[in-house]
Design an enzyme around this catalytic site. Structure first.
Site, PDB file in Angstrom:
ATOM      1  N   CYS A 118       0.810  -1.231   0.000  1.00 19.90           N
ATOM      2  CA  CYS A 118       0.000   0.000   0.000  1.00 19.90           C
ATOM      3  C   CYS A 118       0.838   1.273   0.000  1.00 19.90           C
ATOM      4  CB  CYS A 118      -0.953   0.001   1.189  1.00 19.90           C
ATOM      5  SG  CYS A 118      -2.061  -1.416   1.184  1.00 19.90           S
ATOM      6  N   HIS A 260      -3.666   7.052   2.203  1.00 22.58           N
ATOM      7  CA  HIS A 260      -3.965   5.700   1.731  1.00 22.58           C
ATOM      8  C   HIS A 260      -5.363   5.327   2.211  1.00 22.58           C
ATOM      9  CE1 HIS A 260      -3.967   1.613   0.712  1.00 22.58           C
ATOM     10  NE2 HIS A 260      -3.823   1.162   1.941  1.00 22.58           N
ATOM     11  N   ASN A 290      -9.999  -0.974  -0.373  1.00 23.55           N
ATOM     12  CA  ASN A 290      -8.555  -0.750  -0.333  1.00 23.55           C
ATOM     13  C   ASN A 290      -7.936  -1.346  -1.605  1.00 23.55           C
ATOM     14  OD1 ASN A 290      -5.823  -0.752   0.163  1.00 23.55           O
ATOM     15  ND2 ASN A 290      -5.962  -1.637   2.226  1.00 23.55           N
TER      16      ASN A 290
HETATM   17  N1  ACO Z   1     -18.677  -8.992   9.166  1.00 20.34           N
HETATM   18  C1  ACO Z   1     -19.185  -9.181  10.385  1.00 20.34           C
HETATM   19  N2  ACO Z   1     -18.416  -9.422  11.477  1.00 20.34           N
HETATM   20  C2  ACO Z   1     -17.078  -9.437  11.271  1.00 20.34           C
HETATM   21  C3  ACO Z   1     -16.497  -9.242  10.005  1.00 20.34           C
HETATM   22  C4  ACO Z   1     -17.353  -9.019   8.931  1.00 20.34           C
HETATM   23  N3  ACO Z   1     -16.913  -8.812   7.681  1.00 20.34           N
HETATM   24  N4  ACO Z   1     -15.157  -9.313  10.137  1.00 20.34           N
HETATM   25  C5  ACO Z   1     -14.901  -9.543  11.431  1.00 20.34           C
HETATM   26  N5  ACO Z   1     -16.056  -9.634  12.122  1.00 20.34           N
HETATM   27  C6  ACO Z   1     -16.255  -9.873  13.548  1.00 20.34           C
HETATM   28  C7  ACO Z   1     -15.064 -10.529  14.200  1.00 20.34           C
HETATM   29  O1  ACO Z   1     -15.098 -11.920  14.015  1.00 20.34           O
HETATM   30  C8  ACO Z   1     -15.244 -10.109  15.639  1.00 20.34           C
HETATM   31  O2  ACO Z   1     -16.192 -10.950  16.213  1.00 20.34           O
HETATM   32  P1  ACO Z   1     -16.023 -11.457  17.724  1.00 20.34           P
HETATM   33  O3  ACO Z   1     -16.046 -10.204  18.558  1.00 20.34           O
HETATM   34  O4  ACO Z   1     -17.195 -12.353  17.923  1.00 20.34           O
HETATM   35  O5  ACO Z   1     -14.700 -12.160  17.765  1.00 20.34           O
HETATM   36  C9  ACO Z   1     -15.855  -8.727  15.549  1.00 20.34           C
HETATM   37  O6  ACO Z   1     -16.386  -8.627  14.213  1.00 20.34           O
HETATM   38  C10 ACO Z   1     -14.856  -7.608  15.755  1.00 20.34           C
HETATM   39  O7  ACO Z   1     -13.689  -7.865  14.979  1.00 20.34           O
HETATM   40  P2  ACO Z   1     -12.457  -6.932  14.998  1.00 20.34           P
HETATM   41  O8  ACO Z   1     -11.350  -7.541  14.200  1.00 20.34           O
HETATM   42  O9  ACO Z   1     -12.158  -6.494  16.400  1.00 20.34           O
HETATM   43  O10 ACO Z   1     -13.053  -5.666  14.198  1.00 20.34           O
HETATM   44  P3  ACO Z   1     -12.368  -4.298  13.929  1.00 20.34           P
HETATM   45  O11 ACO Z   1     -13.228  -3.229  14.413  1.00 20.34           O
HETATM   46  O12 ACO Z   1     -10.913  -4.290  14.335  1.00 20.34           O
HETATM   47  O13 ACO Z   1     -12.389  -4.240  12.335  1.00 20.34           O
HETATM   48  C11 ACO Z   1     -10.941  -4.477  10.445  1.00 20.34           C
HETATM   49  C12 ACO Z   1     -11.680  -5.172  11.584  1.00 20.34           C
HETATM   50  C13 ACO Z   1     -11.953  -3.767   9.603  1.00 20.34           C
HETATM   51  C14 ACO Z   1     -10.214  -5.526   9.629  1.00 20.34           C
HETATM   52  C15 ACO Z   1      -9.946  -3.459  11.036  1.00 20.34           C
HETATM   53  O14 ACO Z   1      -9.167  -4.068  12.018  1.00 20.34           O
HETATM   54  C16 ACO Z   1      -9.018  -2.858  10.013  1.00 20.34           C
HETATM   55  O15 ACO Z   1      -9.422  -2.103   9.148  1.00 20.34           O
HETATM   56  N6  ACO Z   1      -7.696  -3.100  10.113  1.00 20.34           N
HETATM   57  C17 ACO Z   1      -6.706  -2.459   9.289  1.00 20.34           C
HETATM   58  C18 ACO Z   1      -6.683  -2.841   7.855  1.00 20.34           C
HETATM   59  C19 ACO Z   1      -5.552  -2.069   7.193  1.00 20.34           C
HETATM   60  O16 ACO Z   1      -5.275  -0.945   7.555  1.00 20.34           O
HETATM   61  N7  ACO Z   1      -4.819  -2.579   6.283  1.00 20.34           N
HETATM   62  C20 ACO Z   1      -3.726  -1.665   5.871  1.00 20.34           C
HETATM   63  C21 ACO Z   1      -2.917  -1.895   4.959  1.00 20.34           C
HETATM   64  S1  ACO Z   1      -3.466  -3.016   3.777  1.00 20.34           S
HETATM   65  C22 ACO Z   1      -2.093  -3.463   2.872  1.00 20.34           C
HETATM   66  O17 ACO Z   1      -1.004  -3.036   3.046  1.00 20.34           O
HETATM   67  C23 ACO Z   1      -2.329  -4.553   1.821  1.00 20.34           C
END
Ligand code: ACO
Length: 333
Positions: A118, A260, A290
């Site tokens: 990214c 980004h 993304n």
């Molecule tokens: N739909 C419904 N529920 C979901 C989904 C989904 N698509 N995905 C995860 N959940 C659930 C999880 O299982 C979890 O359930 P649990 O509490 O029963 O265990 C709950 O939702 C919360 O999950 P978290 O992982 O804590 O959710 P969070 O708010 O952190 O969001 C996300 C997850 C969107 C992936 C976030 O962490 C994120 O955006 N991270 C960064 C991504 C990023 O920046 N990438 C950057 C670079 S990419 C690159 O370089 C290629």
């Protein structure tokens, strides 16, 4: 060197290509235990684009590049260098850059790929900046292009909802005299100790490509979402501050931040840490998800198309990607 160079490096054309097929959150509800509401609330994403079977990073990069070249009034033969920023190359080798060179007919260009995921476009800009400001080259194409859909585990709802396909390009030119316009600075960083945080673990260098590894989904993206989120907010903020301090500028000087596009919540948090009003932040993650190395150049092009970048504006670019890699660029338009 950035301050002493008699030359400037200016972006003189931008372009994008987005595949036609749209995959909405509602579509994903049909195959995953997820919901439109969850995806919107946690990421800001509403839909993303998916490349057609006959499209690849190189074919999309060619289309985005042609648009940028048209605006810049640059012919293929004038390109001295093609830097393709991709983490989804067409094949292992030769580079996607060489396929783009062939597609454009850019017979005078050296062509290669940058693998910084990214942050790829920021890395690409930093290389172009050095070649142009040193006086060594005149015209460089930097293009980010990704077919993330091909490295997704479509059963993993925590990752596959985030990514999309697309390409964004910029033509950079050397200007003969020092101009107040152009790239003021680029800063790039990496931390390989966090490589496992976000990676596609299977690969030809560590072990042979095998059906067992494919069964174990080793060739799809794995991500520690929470840790990546925290790193993105911290590093993107740091890189933005580094860019401003290096140039003796302050947040009030920034006309538009083009970050980004990883997660709307990450963008909001970075803007908050920088104390930048949200209206000075460009967001299009709702439409594309993304797109990794393509996200910043797509956002840059669209922010210009929407009239949000005017002559004399100060544009702040900041991003983080797998590696980890991160960085920033400050551009006077
Ligand atoms: N739909 C419904 N529920 C979901 C989904 C989904 N698509 N995905 C995860 N959940 C659930 C999880 O299982 C979890 O359930 P649990 O509490 O029963 O265990 C709950 O939702 C919360 O999950 P978290 O992982 O804590 O959710 P969070 O708010 O952190 O969001 C996300 C997850 C969107 C992936 C976030 O962490 C994120 O955006 N991270 C960064 C991504 C990023 O920046 N990438 C950057 C670079 S990419 C690159 O370089 C290629």
């Amino acid at each position: 060197m950035t301050h002493r160079s008699p030359f400037s490096a200016q972006i003189v054309g931008t372009g994008t290509y987005l595949p036609e097929k749209i995959l909405t959150n509602k579509d994903l509800e049909k195959t995953l235990e997820t919901s439109d509401e969850w995806i919107r609330a946690r990421t800001g994403i509403e839909e993303r684009r998916i490349a057609a079977k006959d499209e690849s990073s190189s074919t999309m990069a060619v289309k985005a590049s042609l648009q940028a070249m048209k605006e810049a009034d640059v012919a293929a033969g004038q390109l001295d260098m093609i830097i393709v920023c991709t983490s989804t190359p067409d094949i292992l080798y030769p580079s996607t850059g060489c396929f783009v060179q062939k597609g454009l007919g850019a017979v005078n260009a050296a062509a290669y790929d940058i693998s910084a995921v990214c942050s790829g476009f920021i890395y690409g800009l930093s290389i172009a900046e050095q070649y142009l400001k040193s006086g060594r080259l005149e015209t460089i194409l930097v293009v980010g292009s990704e077919v993330n859909s091909r490295i997704m585990d479509w059963e993993d709802r925590s990752t596959c909802i985030l990514f999309g396909d697309g390409a964004g390009a910029a033509i950079l030119k050397r200007t003969e005299t020092q101009s107040p316009k152009g790239i003021l600075s680029t800063h790039i960083h990496s931390d390989g100790s966090k490589a496992e945080m976000l990676c596609v673990p299977g690969g030809i260098g560590r072990e042979r490509i095998s059906s067992l590894a494919a069964e174990q989904k080793q060739y799809t993206l794995k991500m520690a979402g929470g840790a990546t989120f925290k790193s993105a907010v911290k590093r993107m903020t740091e890189a933005a501050i580094e860019a401003l301090e290096f140039n003796g500028l302050v947040k009030e000087d920034v006309s538009l931040m083009v970050p980004h596009q990883a997660n709307k919540r990450i963008i909001d948090a970075v803007a908050k840490h920088l104390d930048l009003p949200l209206e000075k932040t460009f967001v299009n993650i709702n439409r594309y998800g993304n797109t990794a190395g393509a996200a910043i150049p797509i956002a840059l092009h669209e922010s210009r198309e929407e009239g949000r970048v005017k002559d004399g504006d100060l544009v702040l670019i900041t991003g983080l990607g797998a590696g980890l890699t991160w960085g920033s660029a400050l551009i006077r338009w």
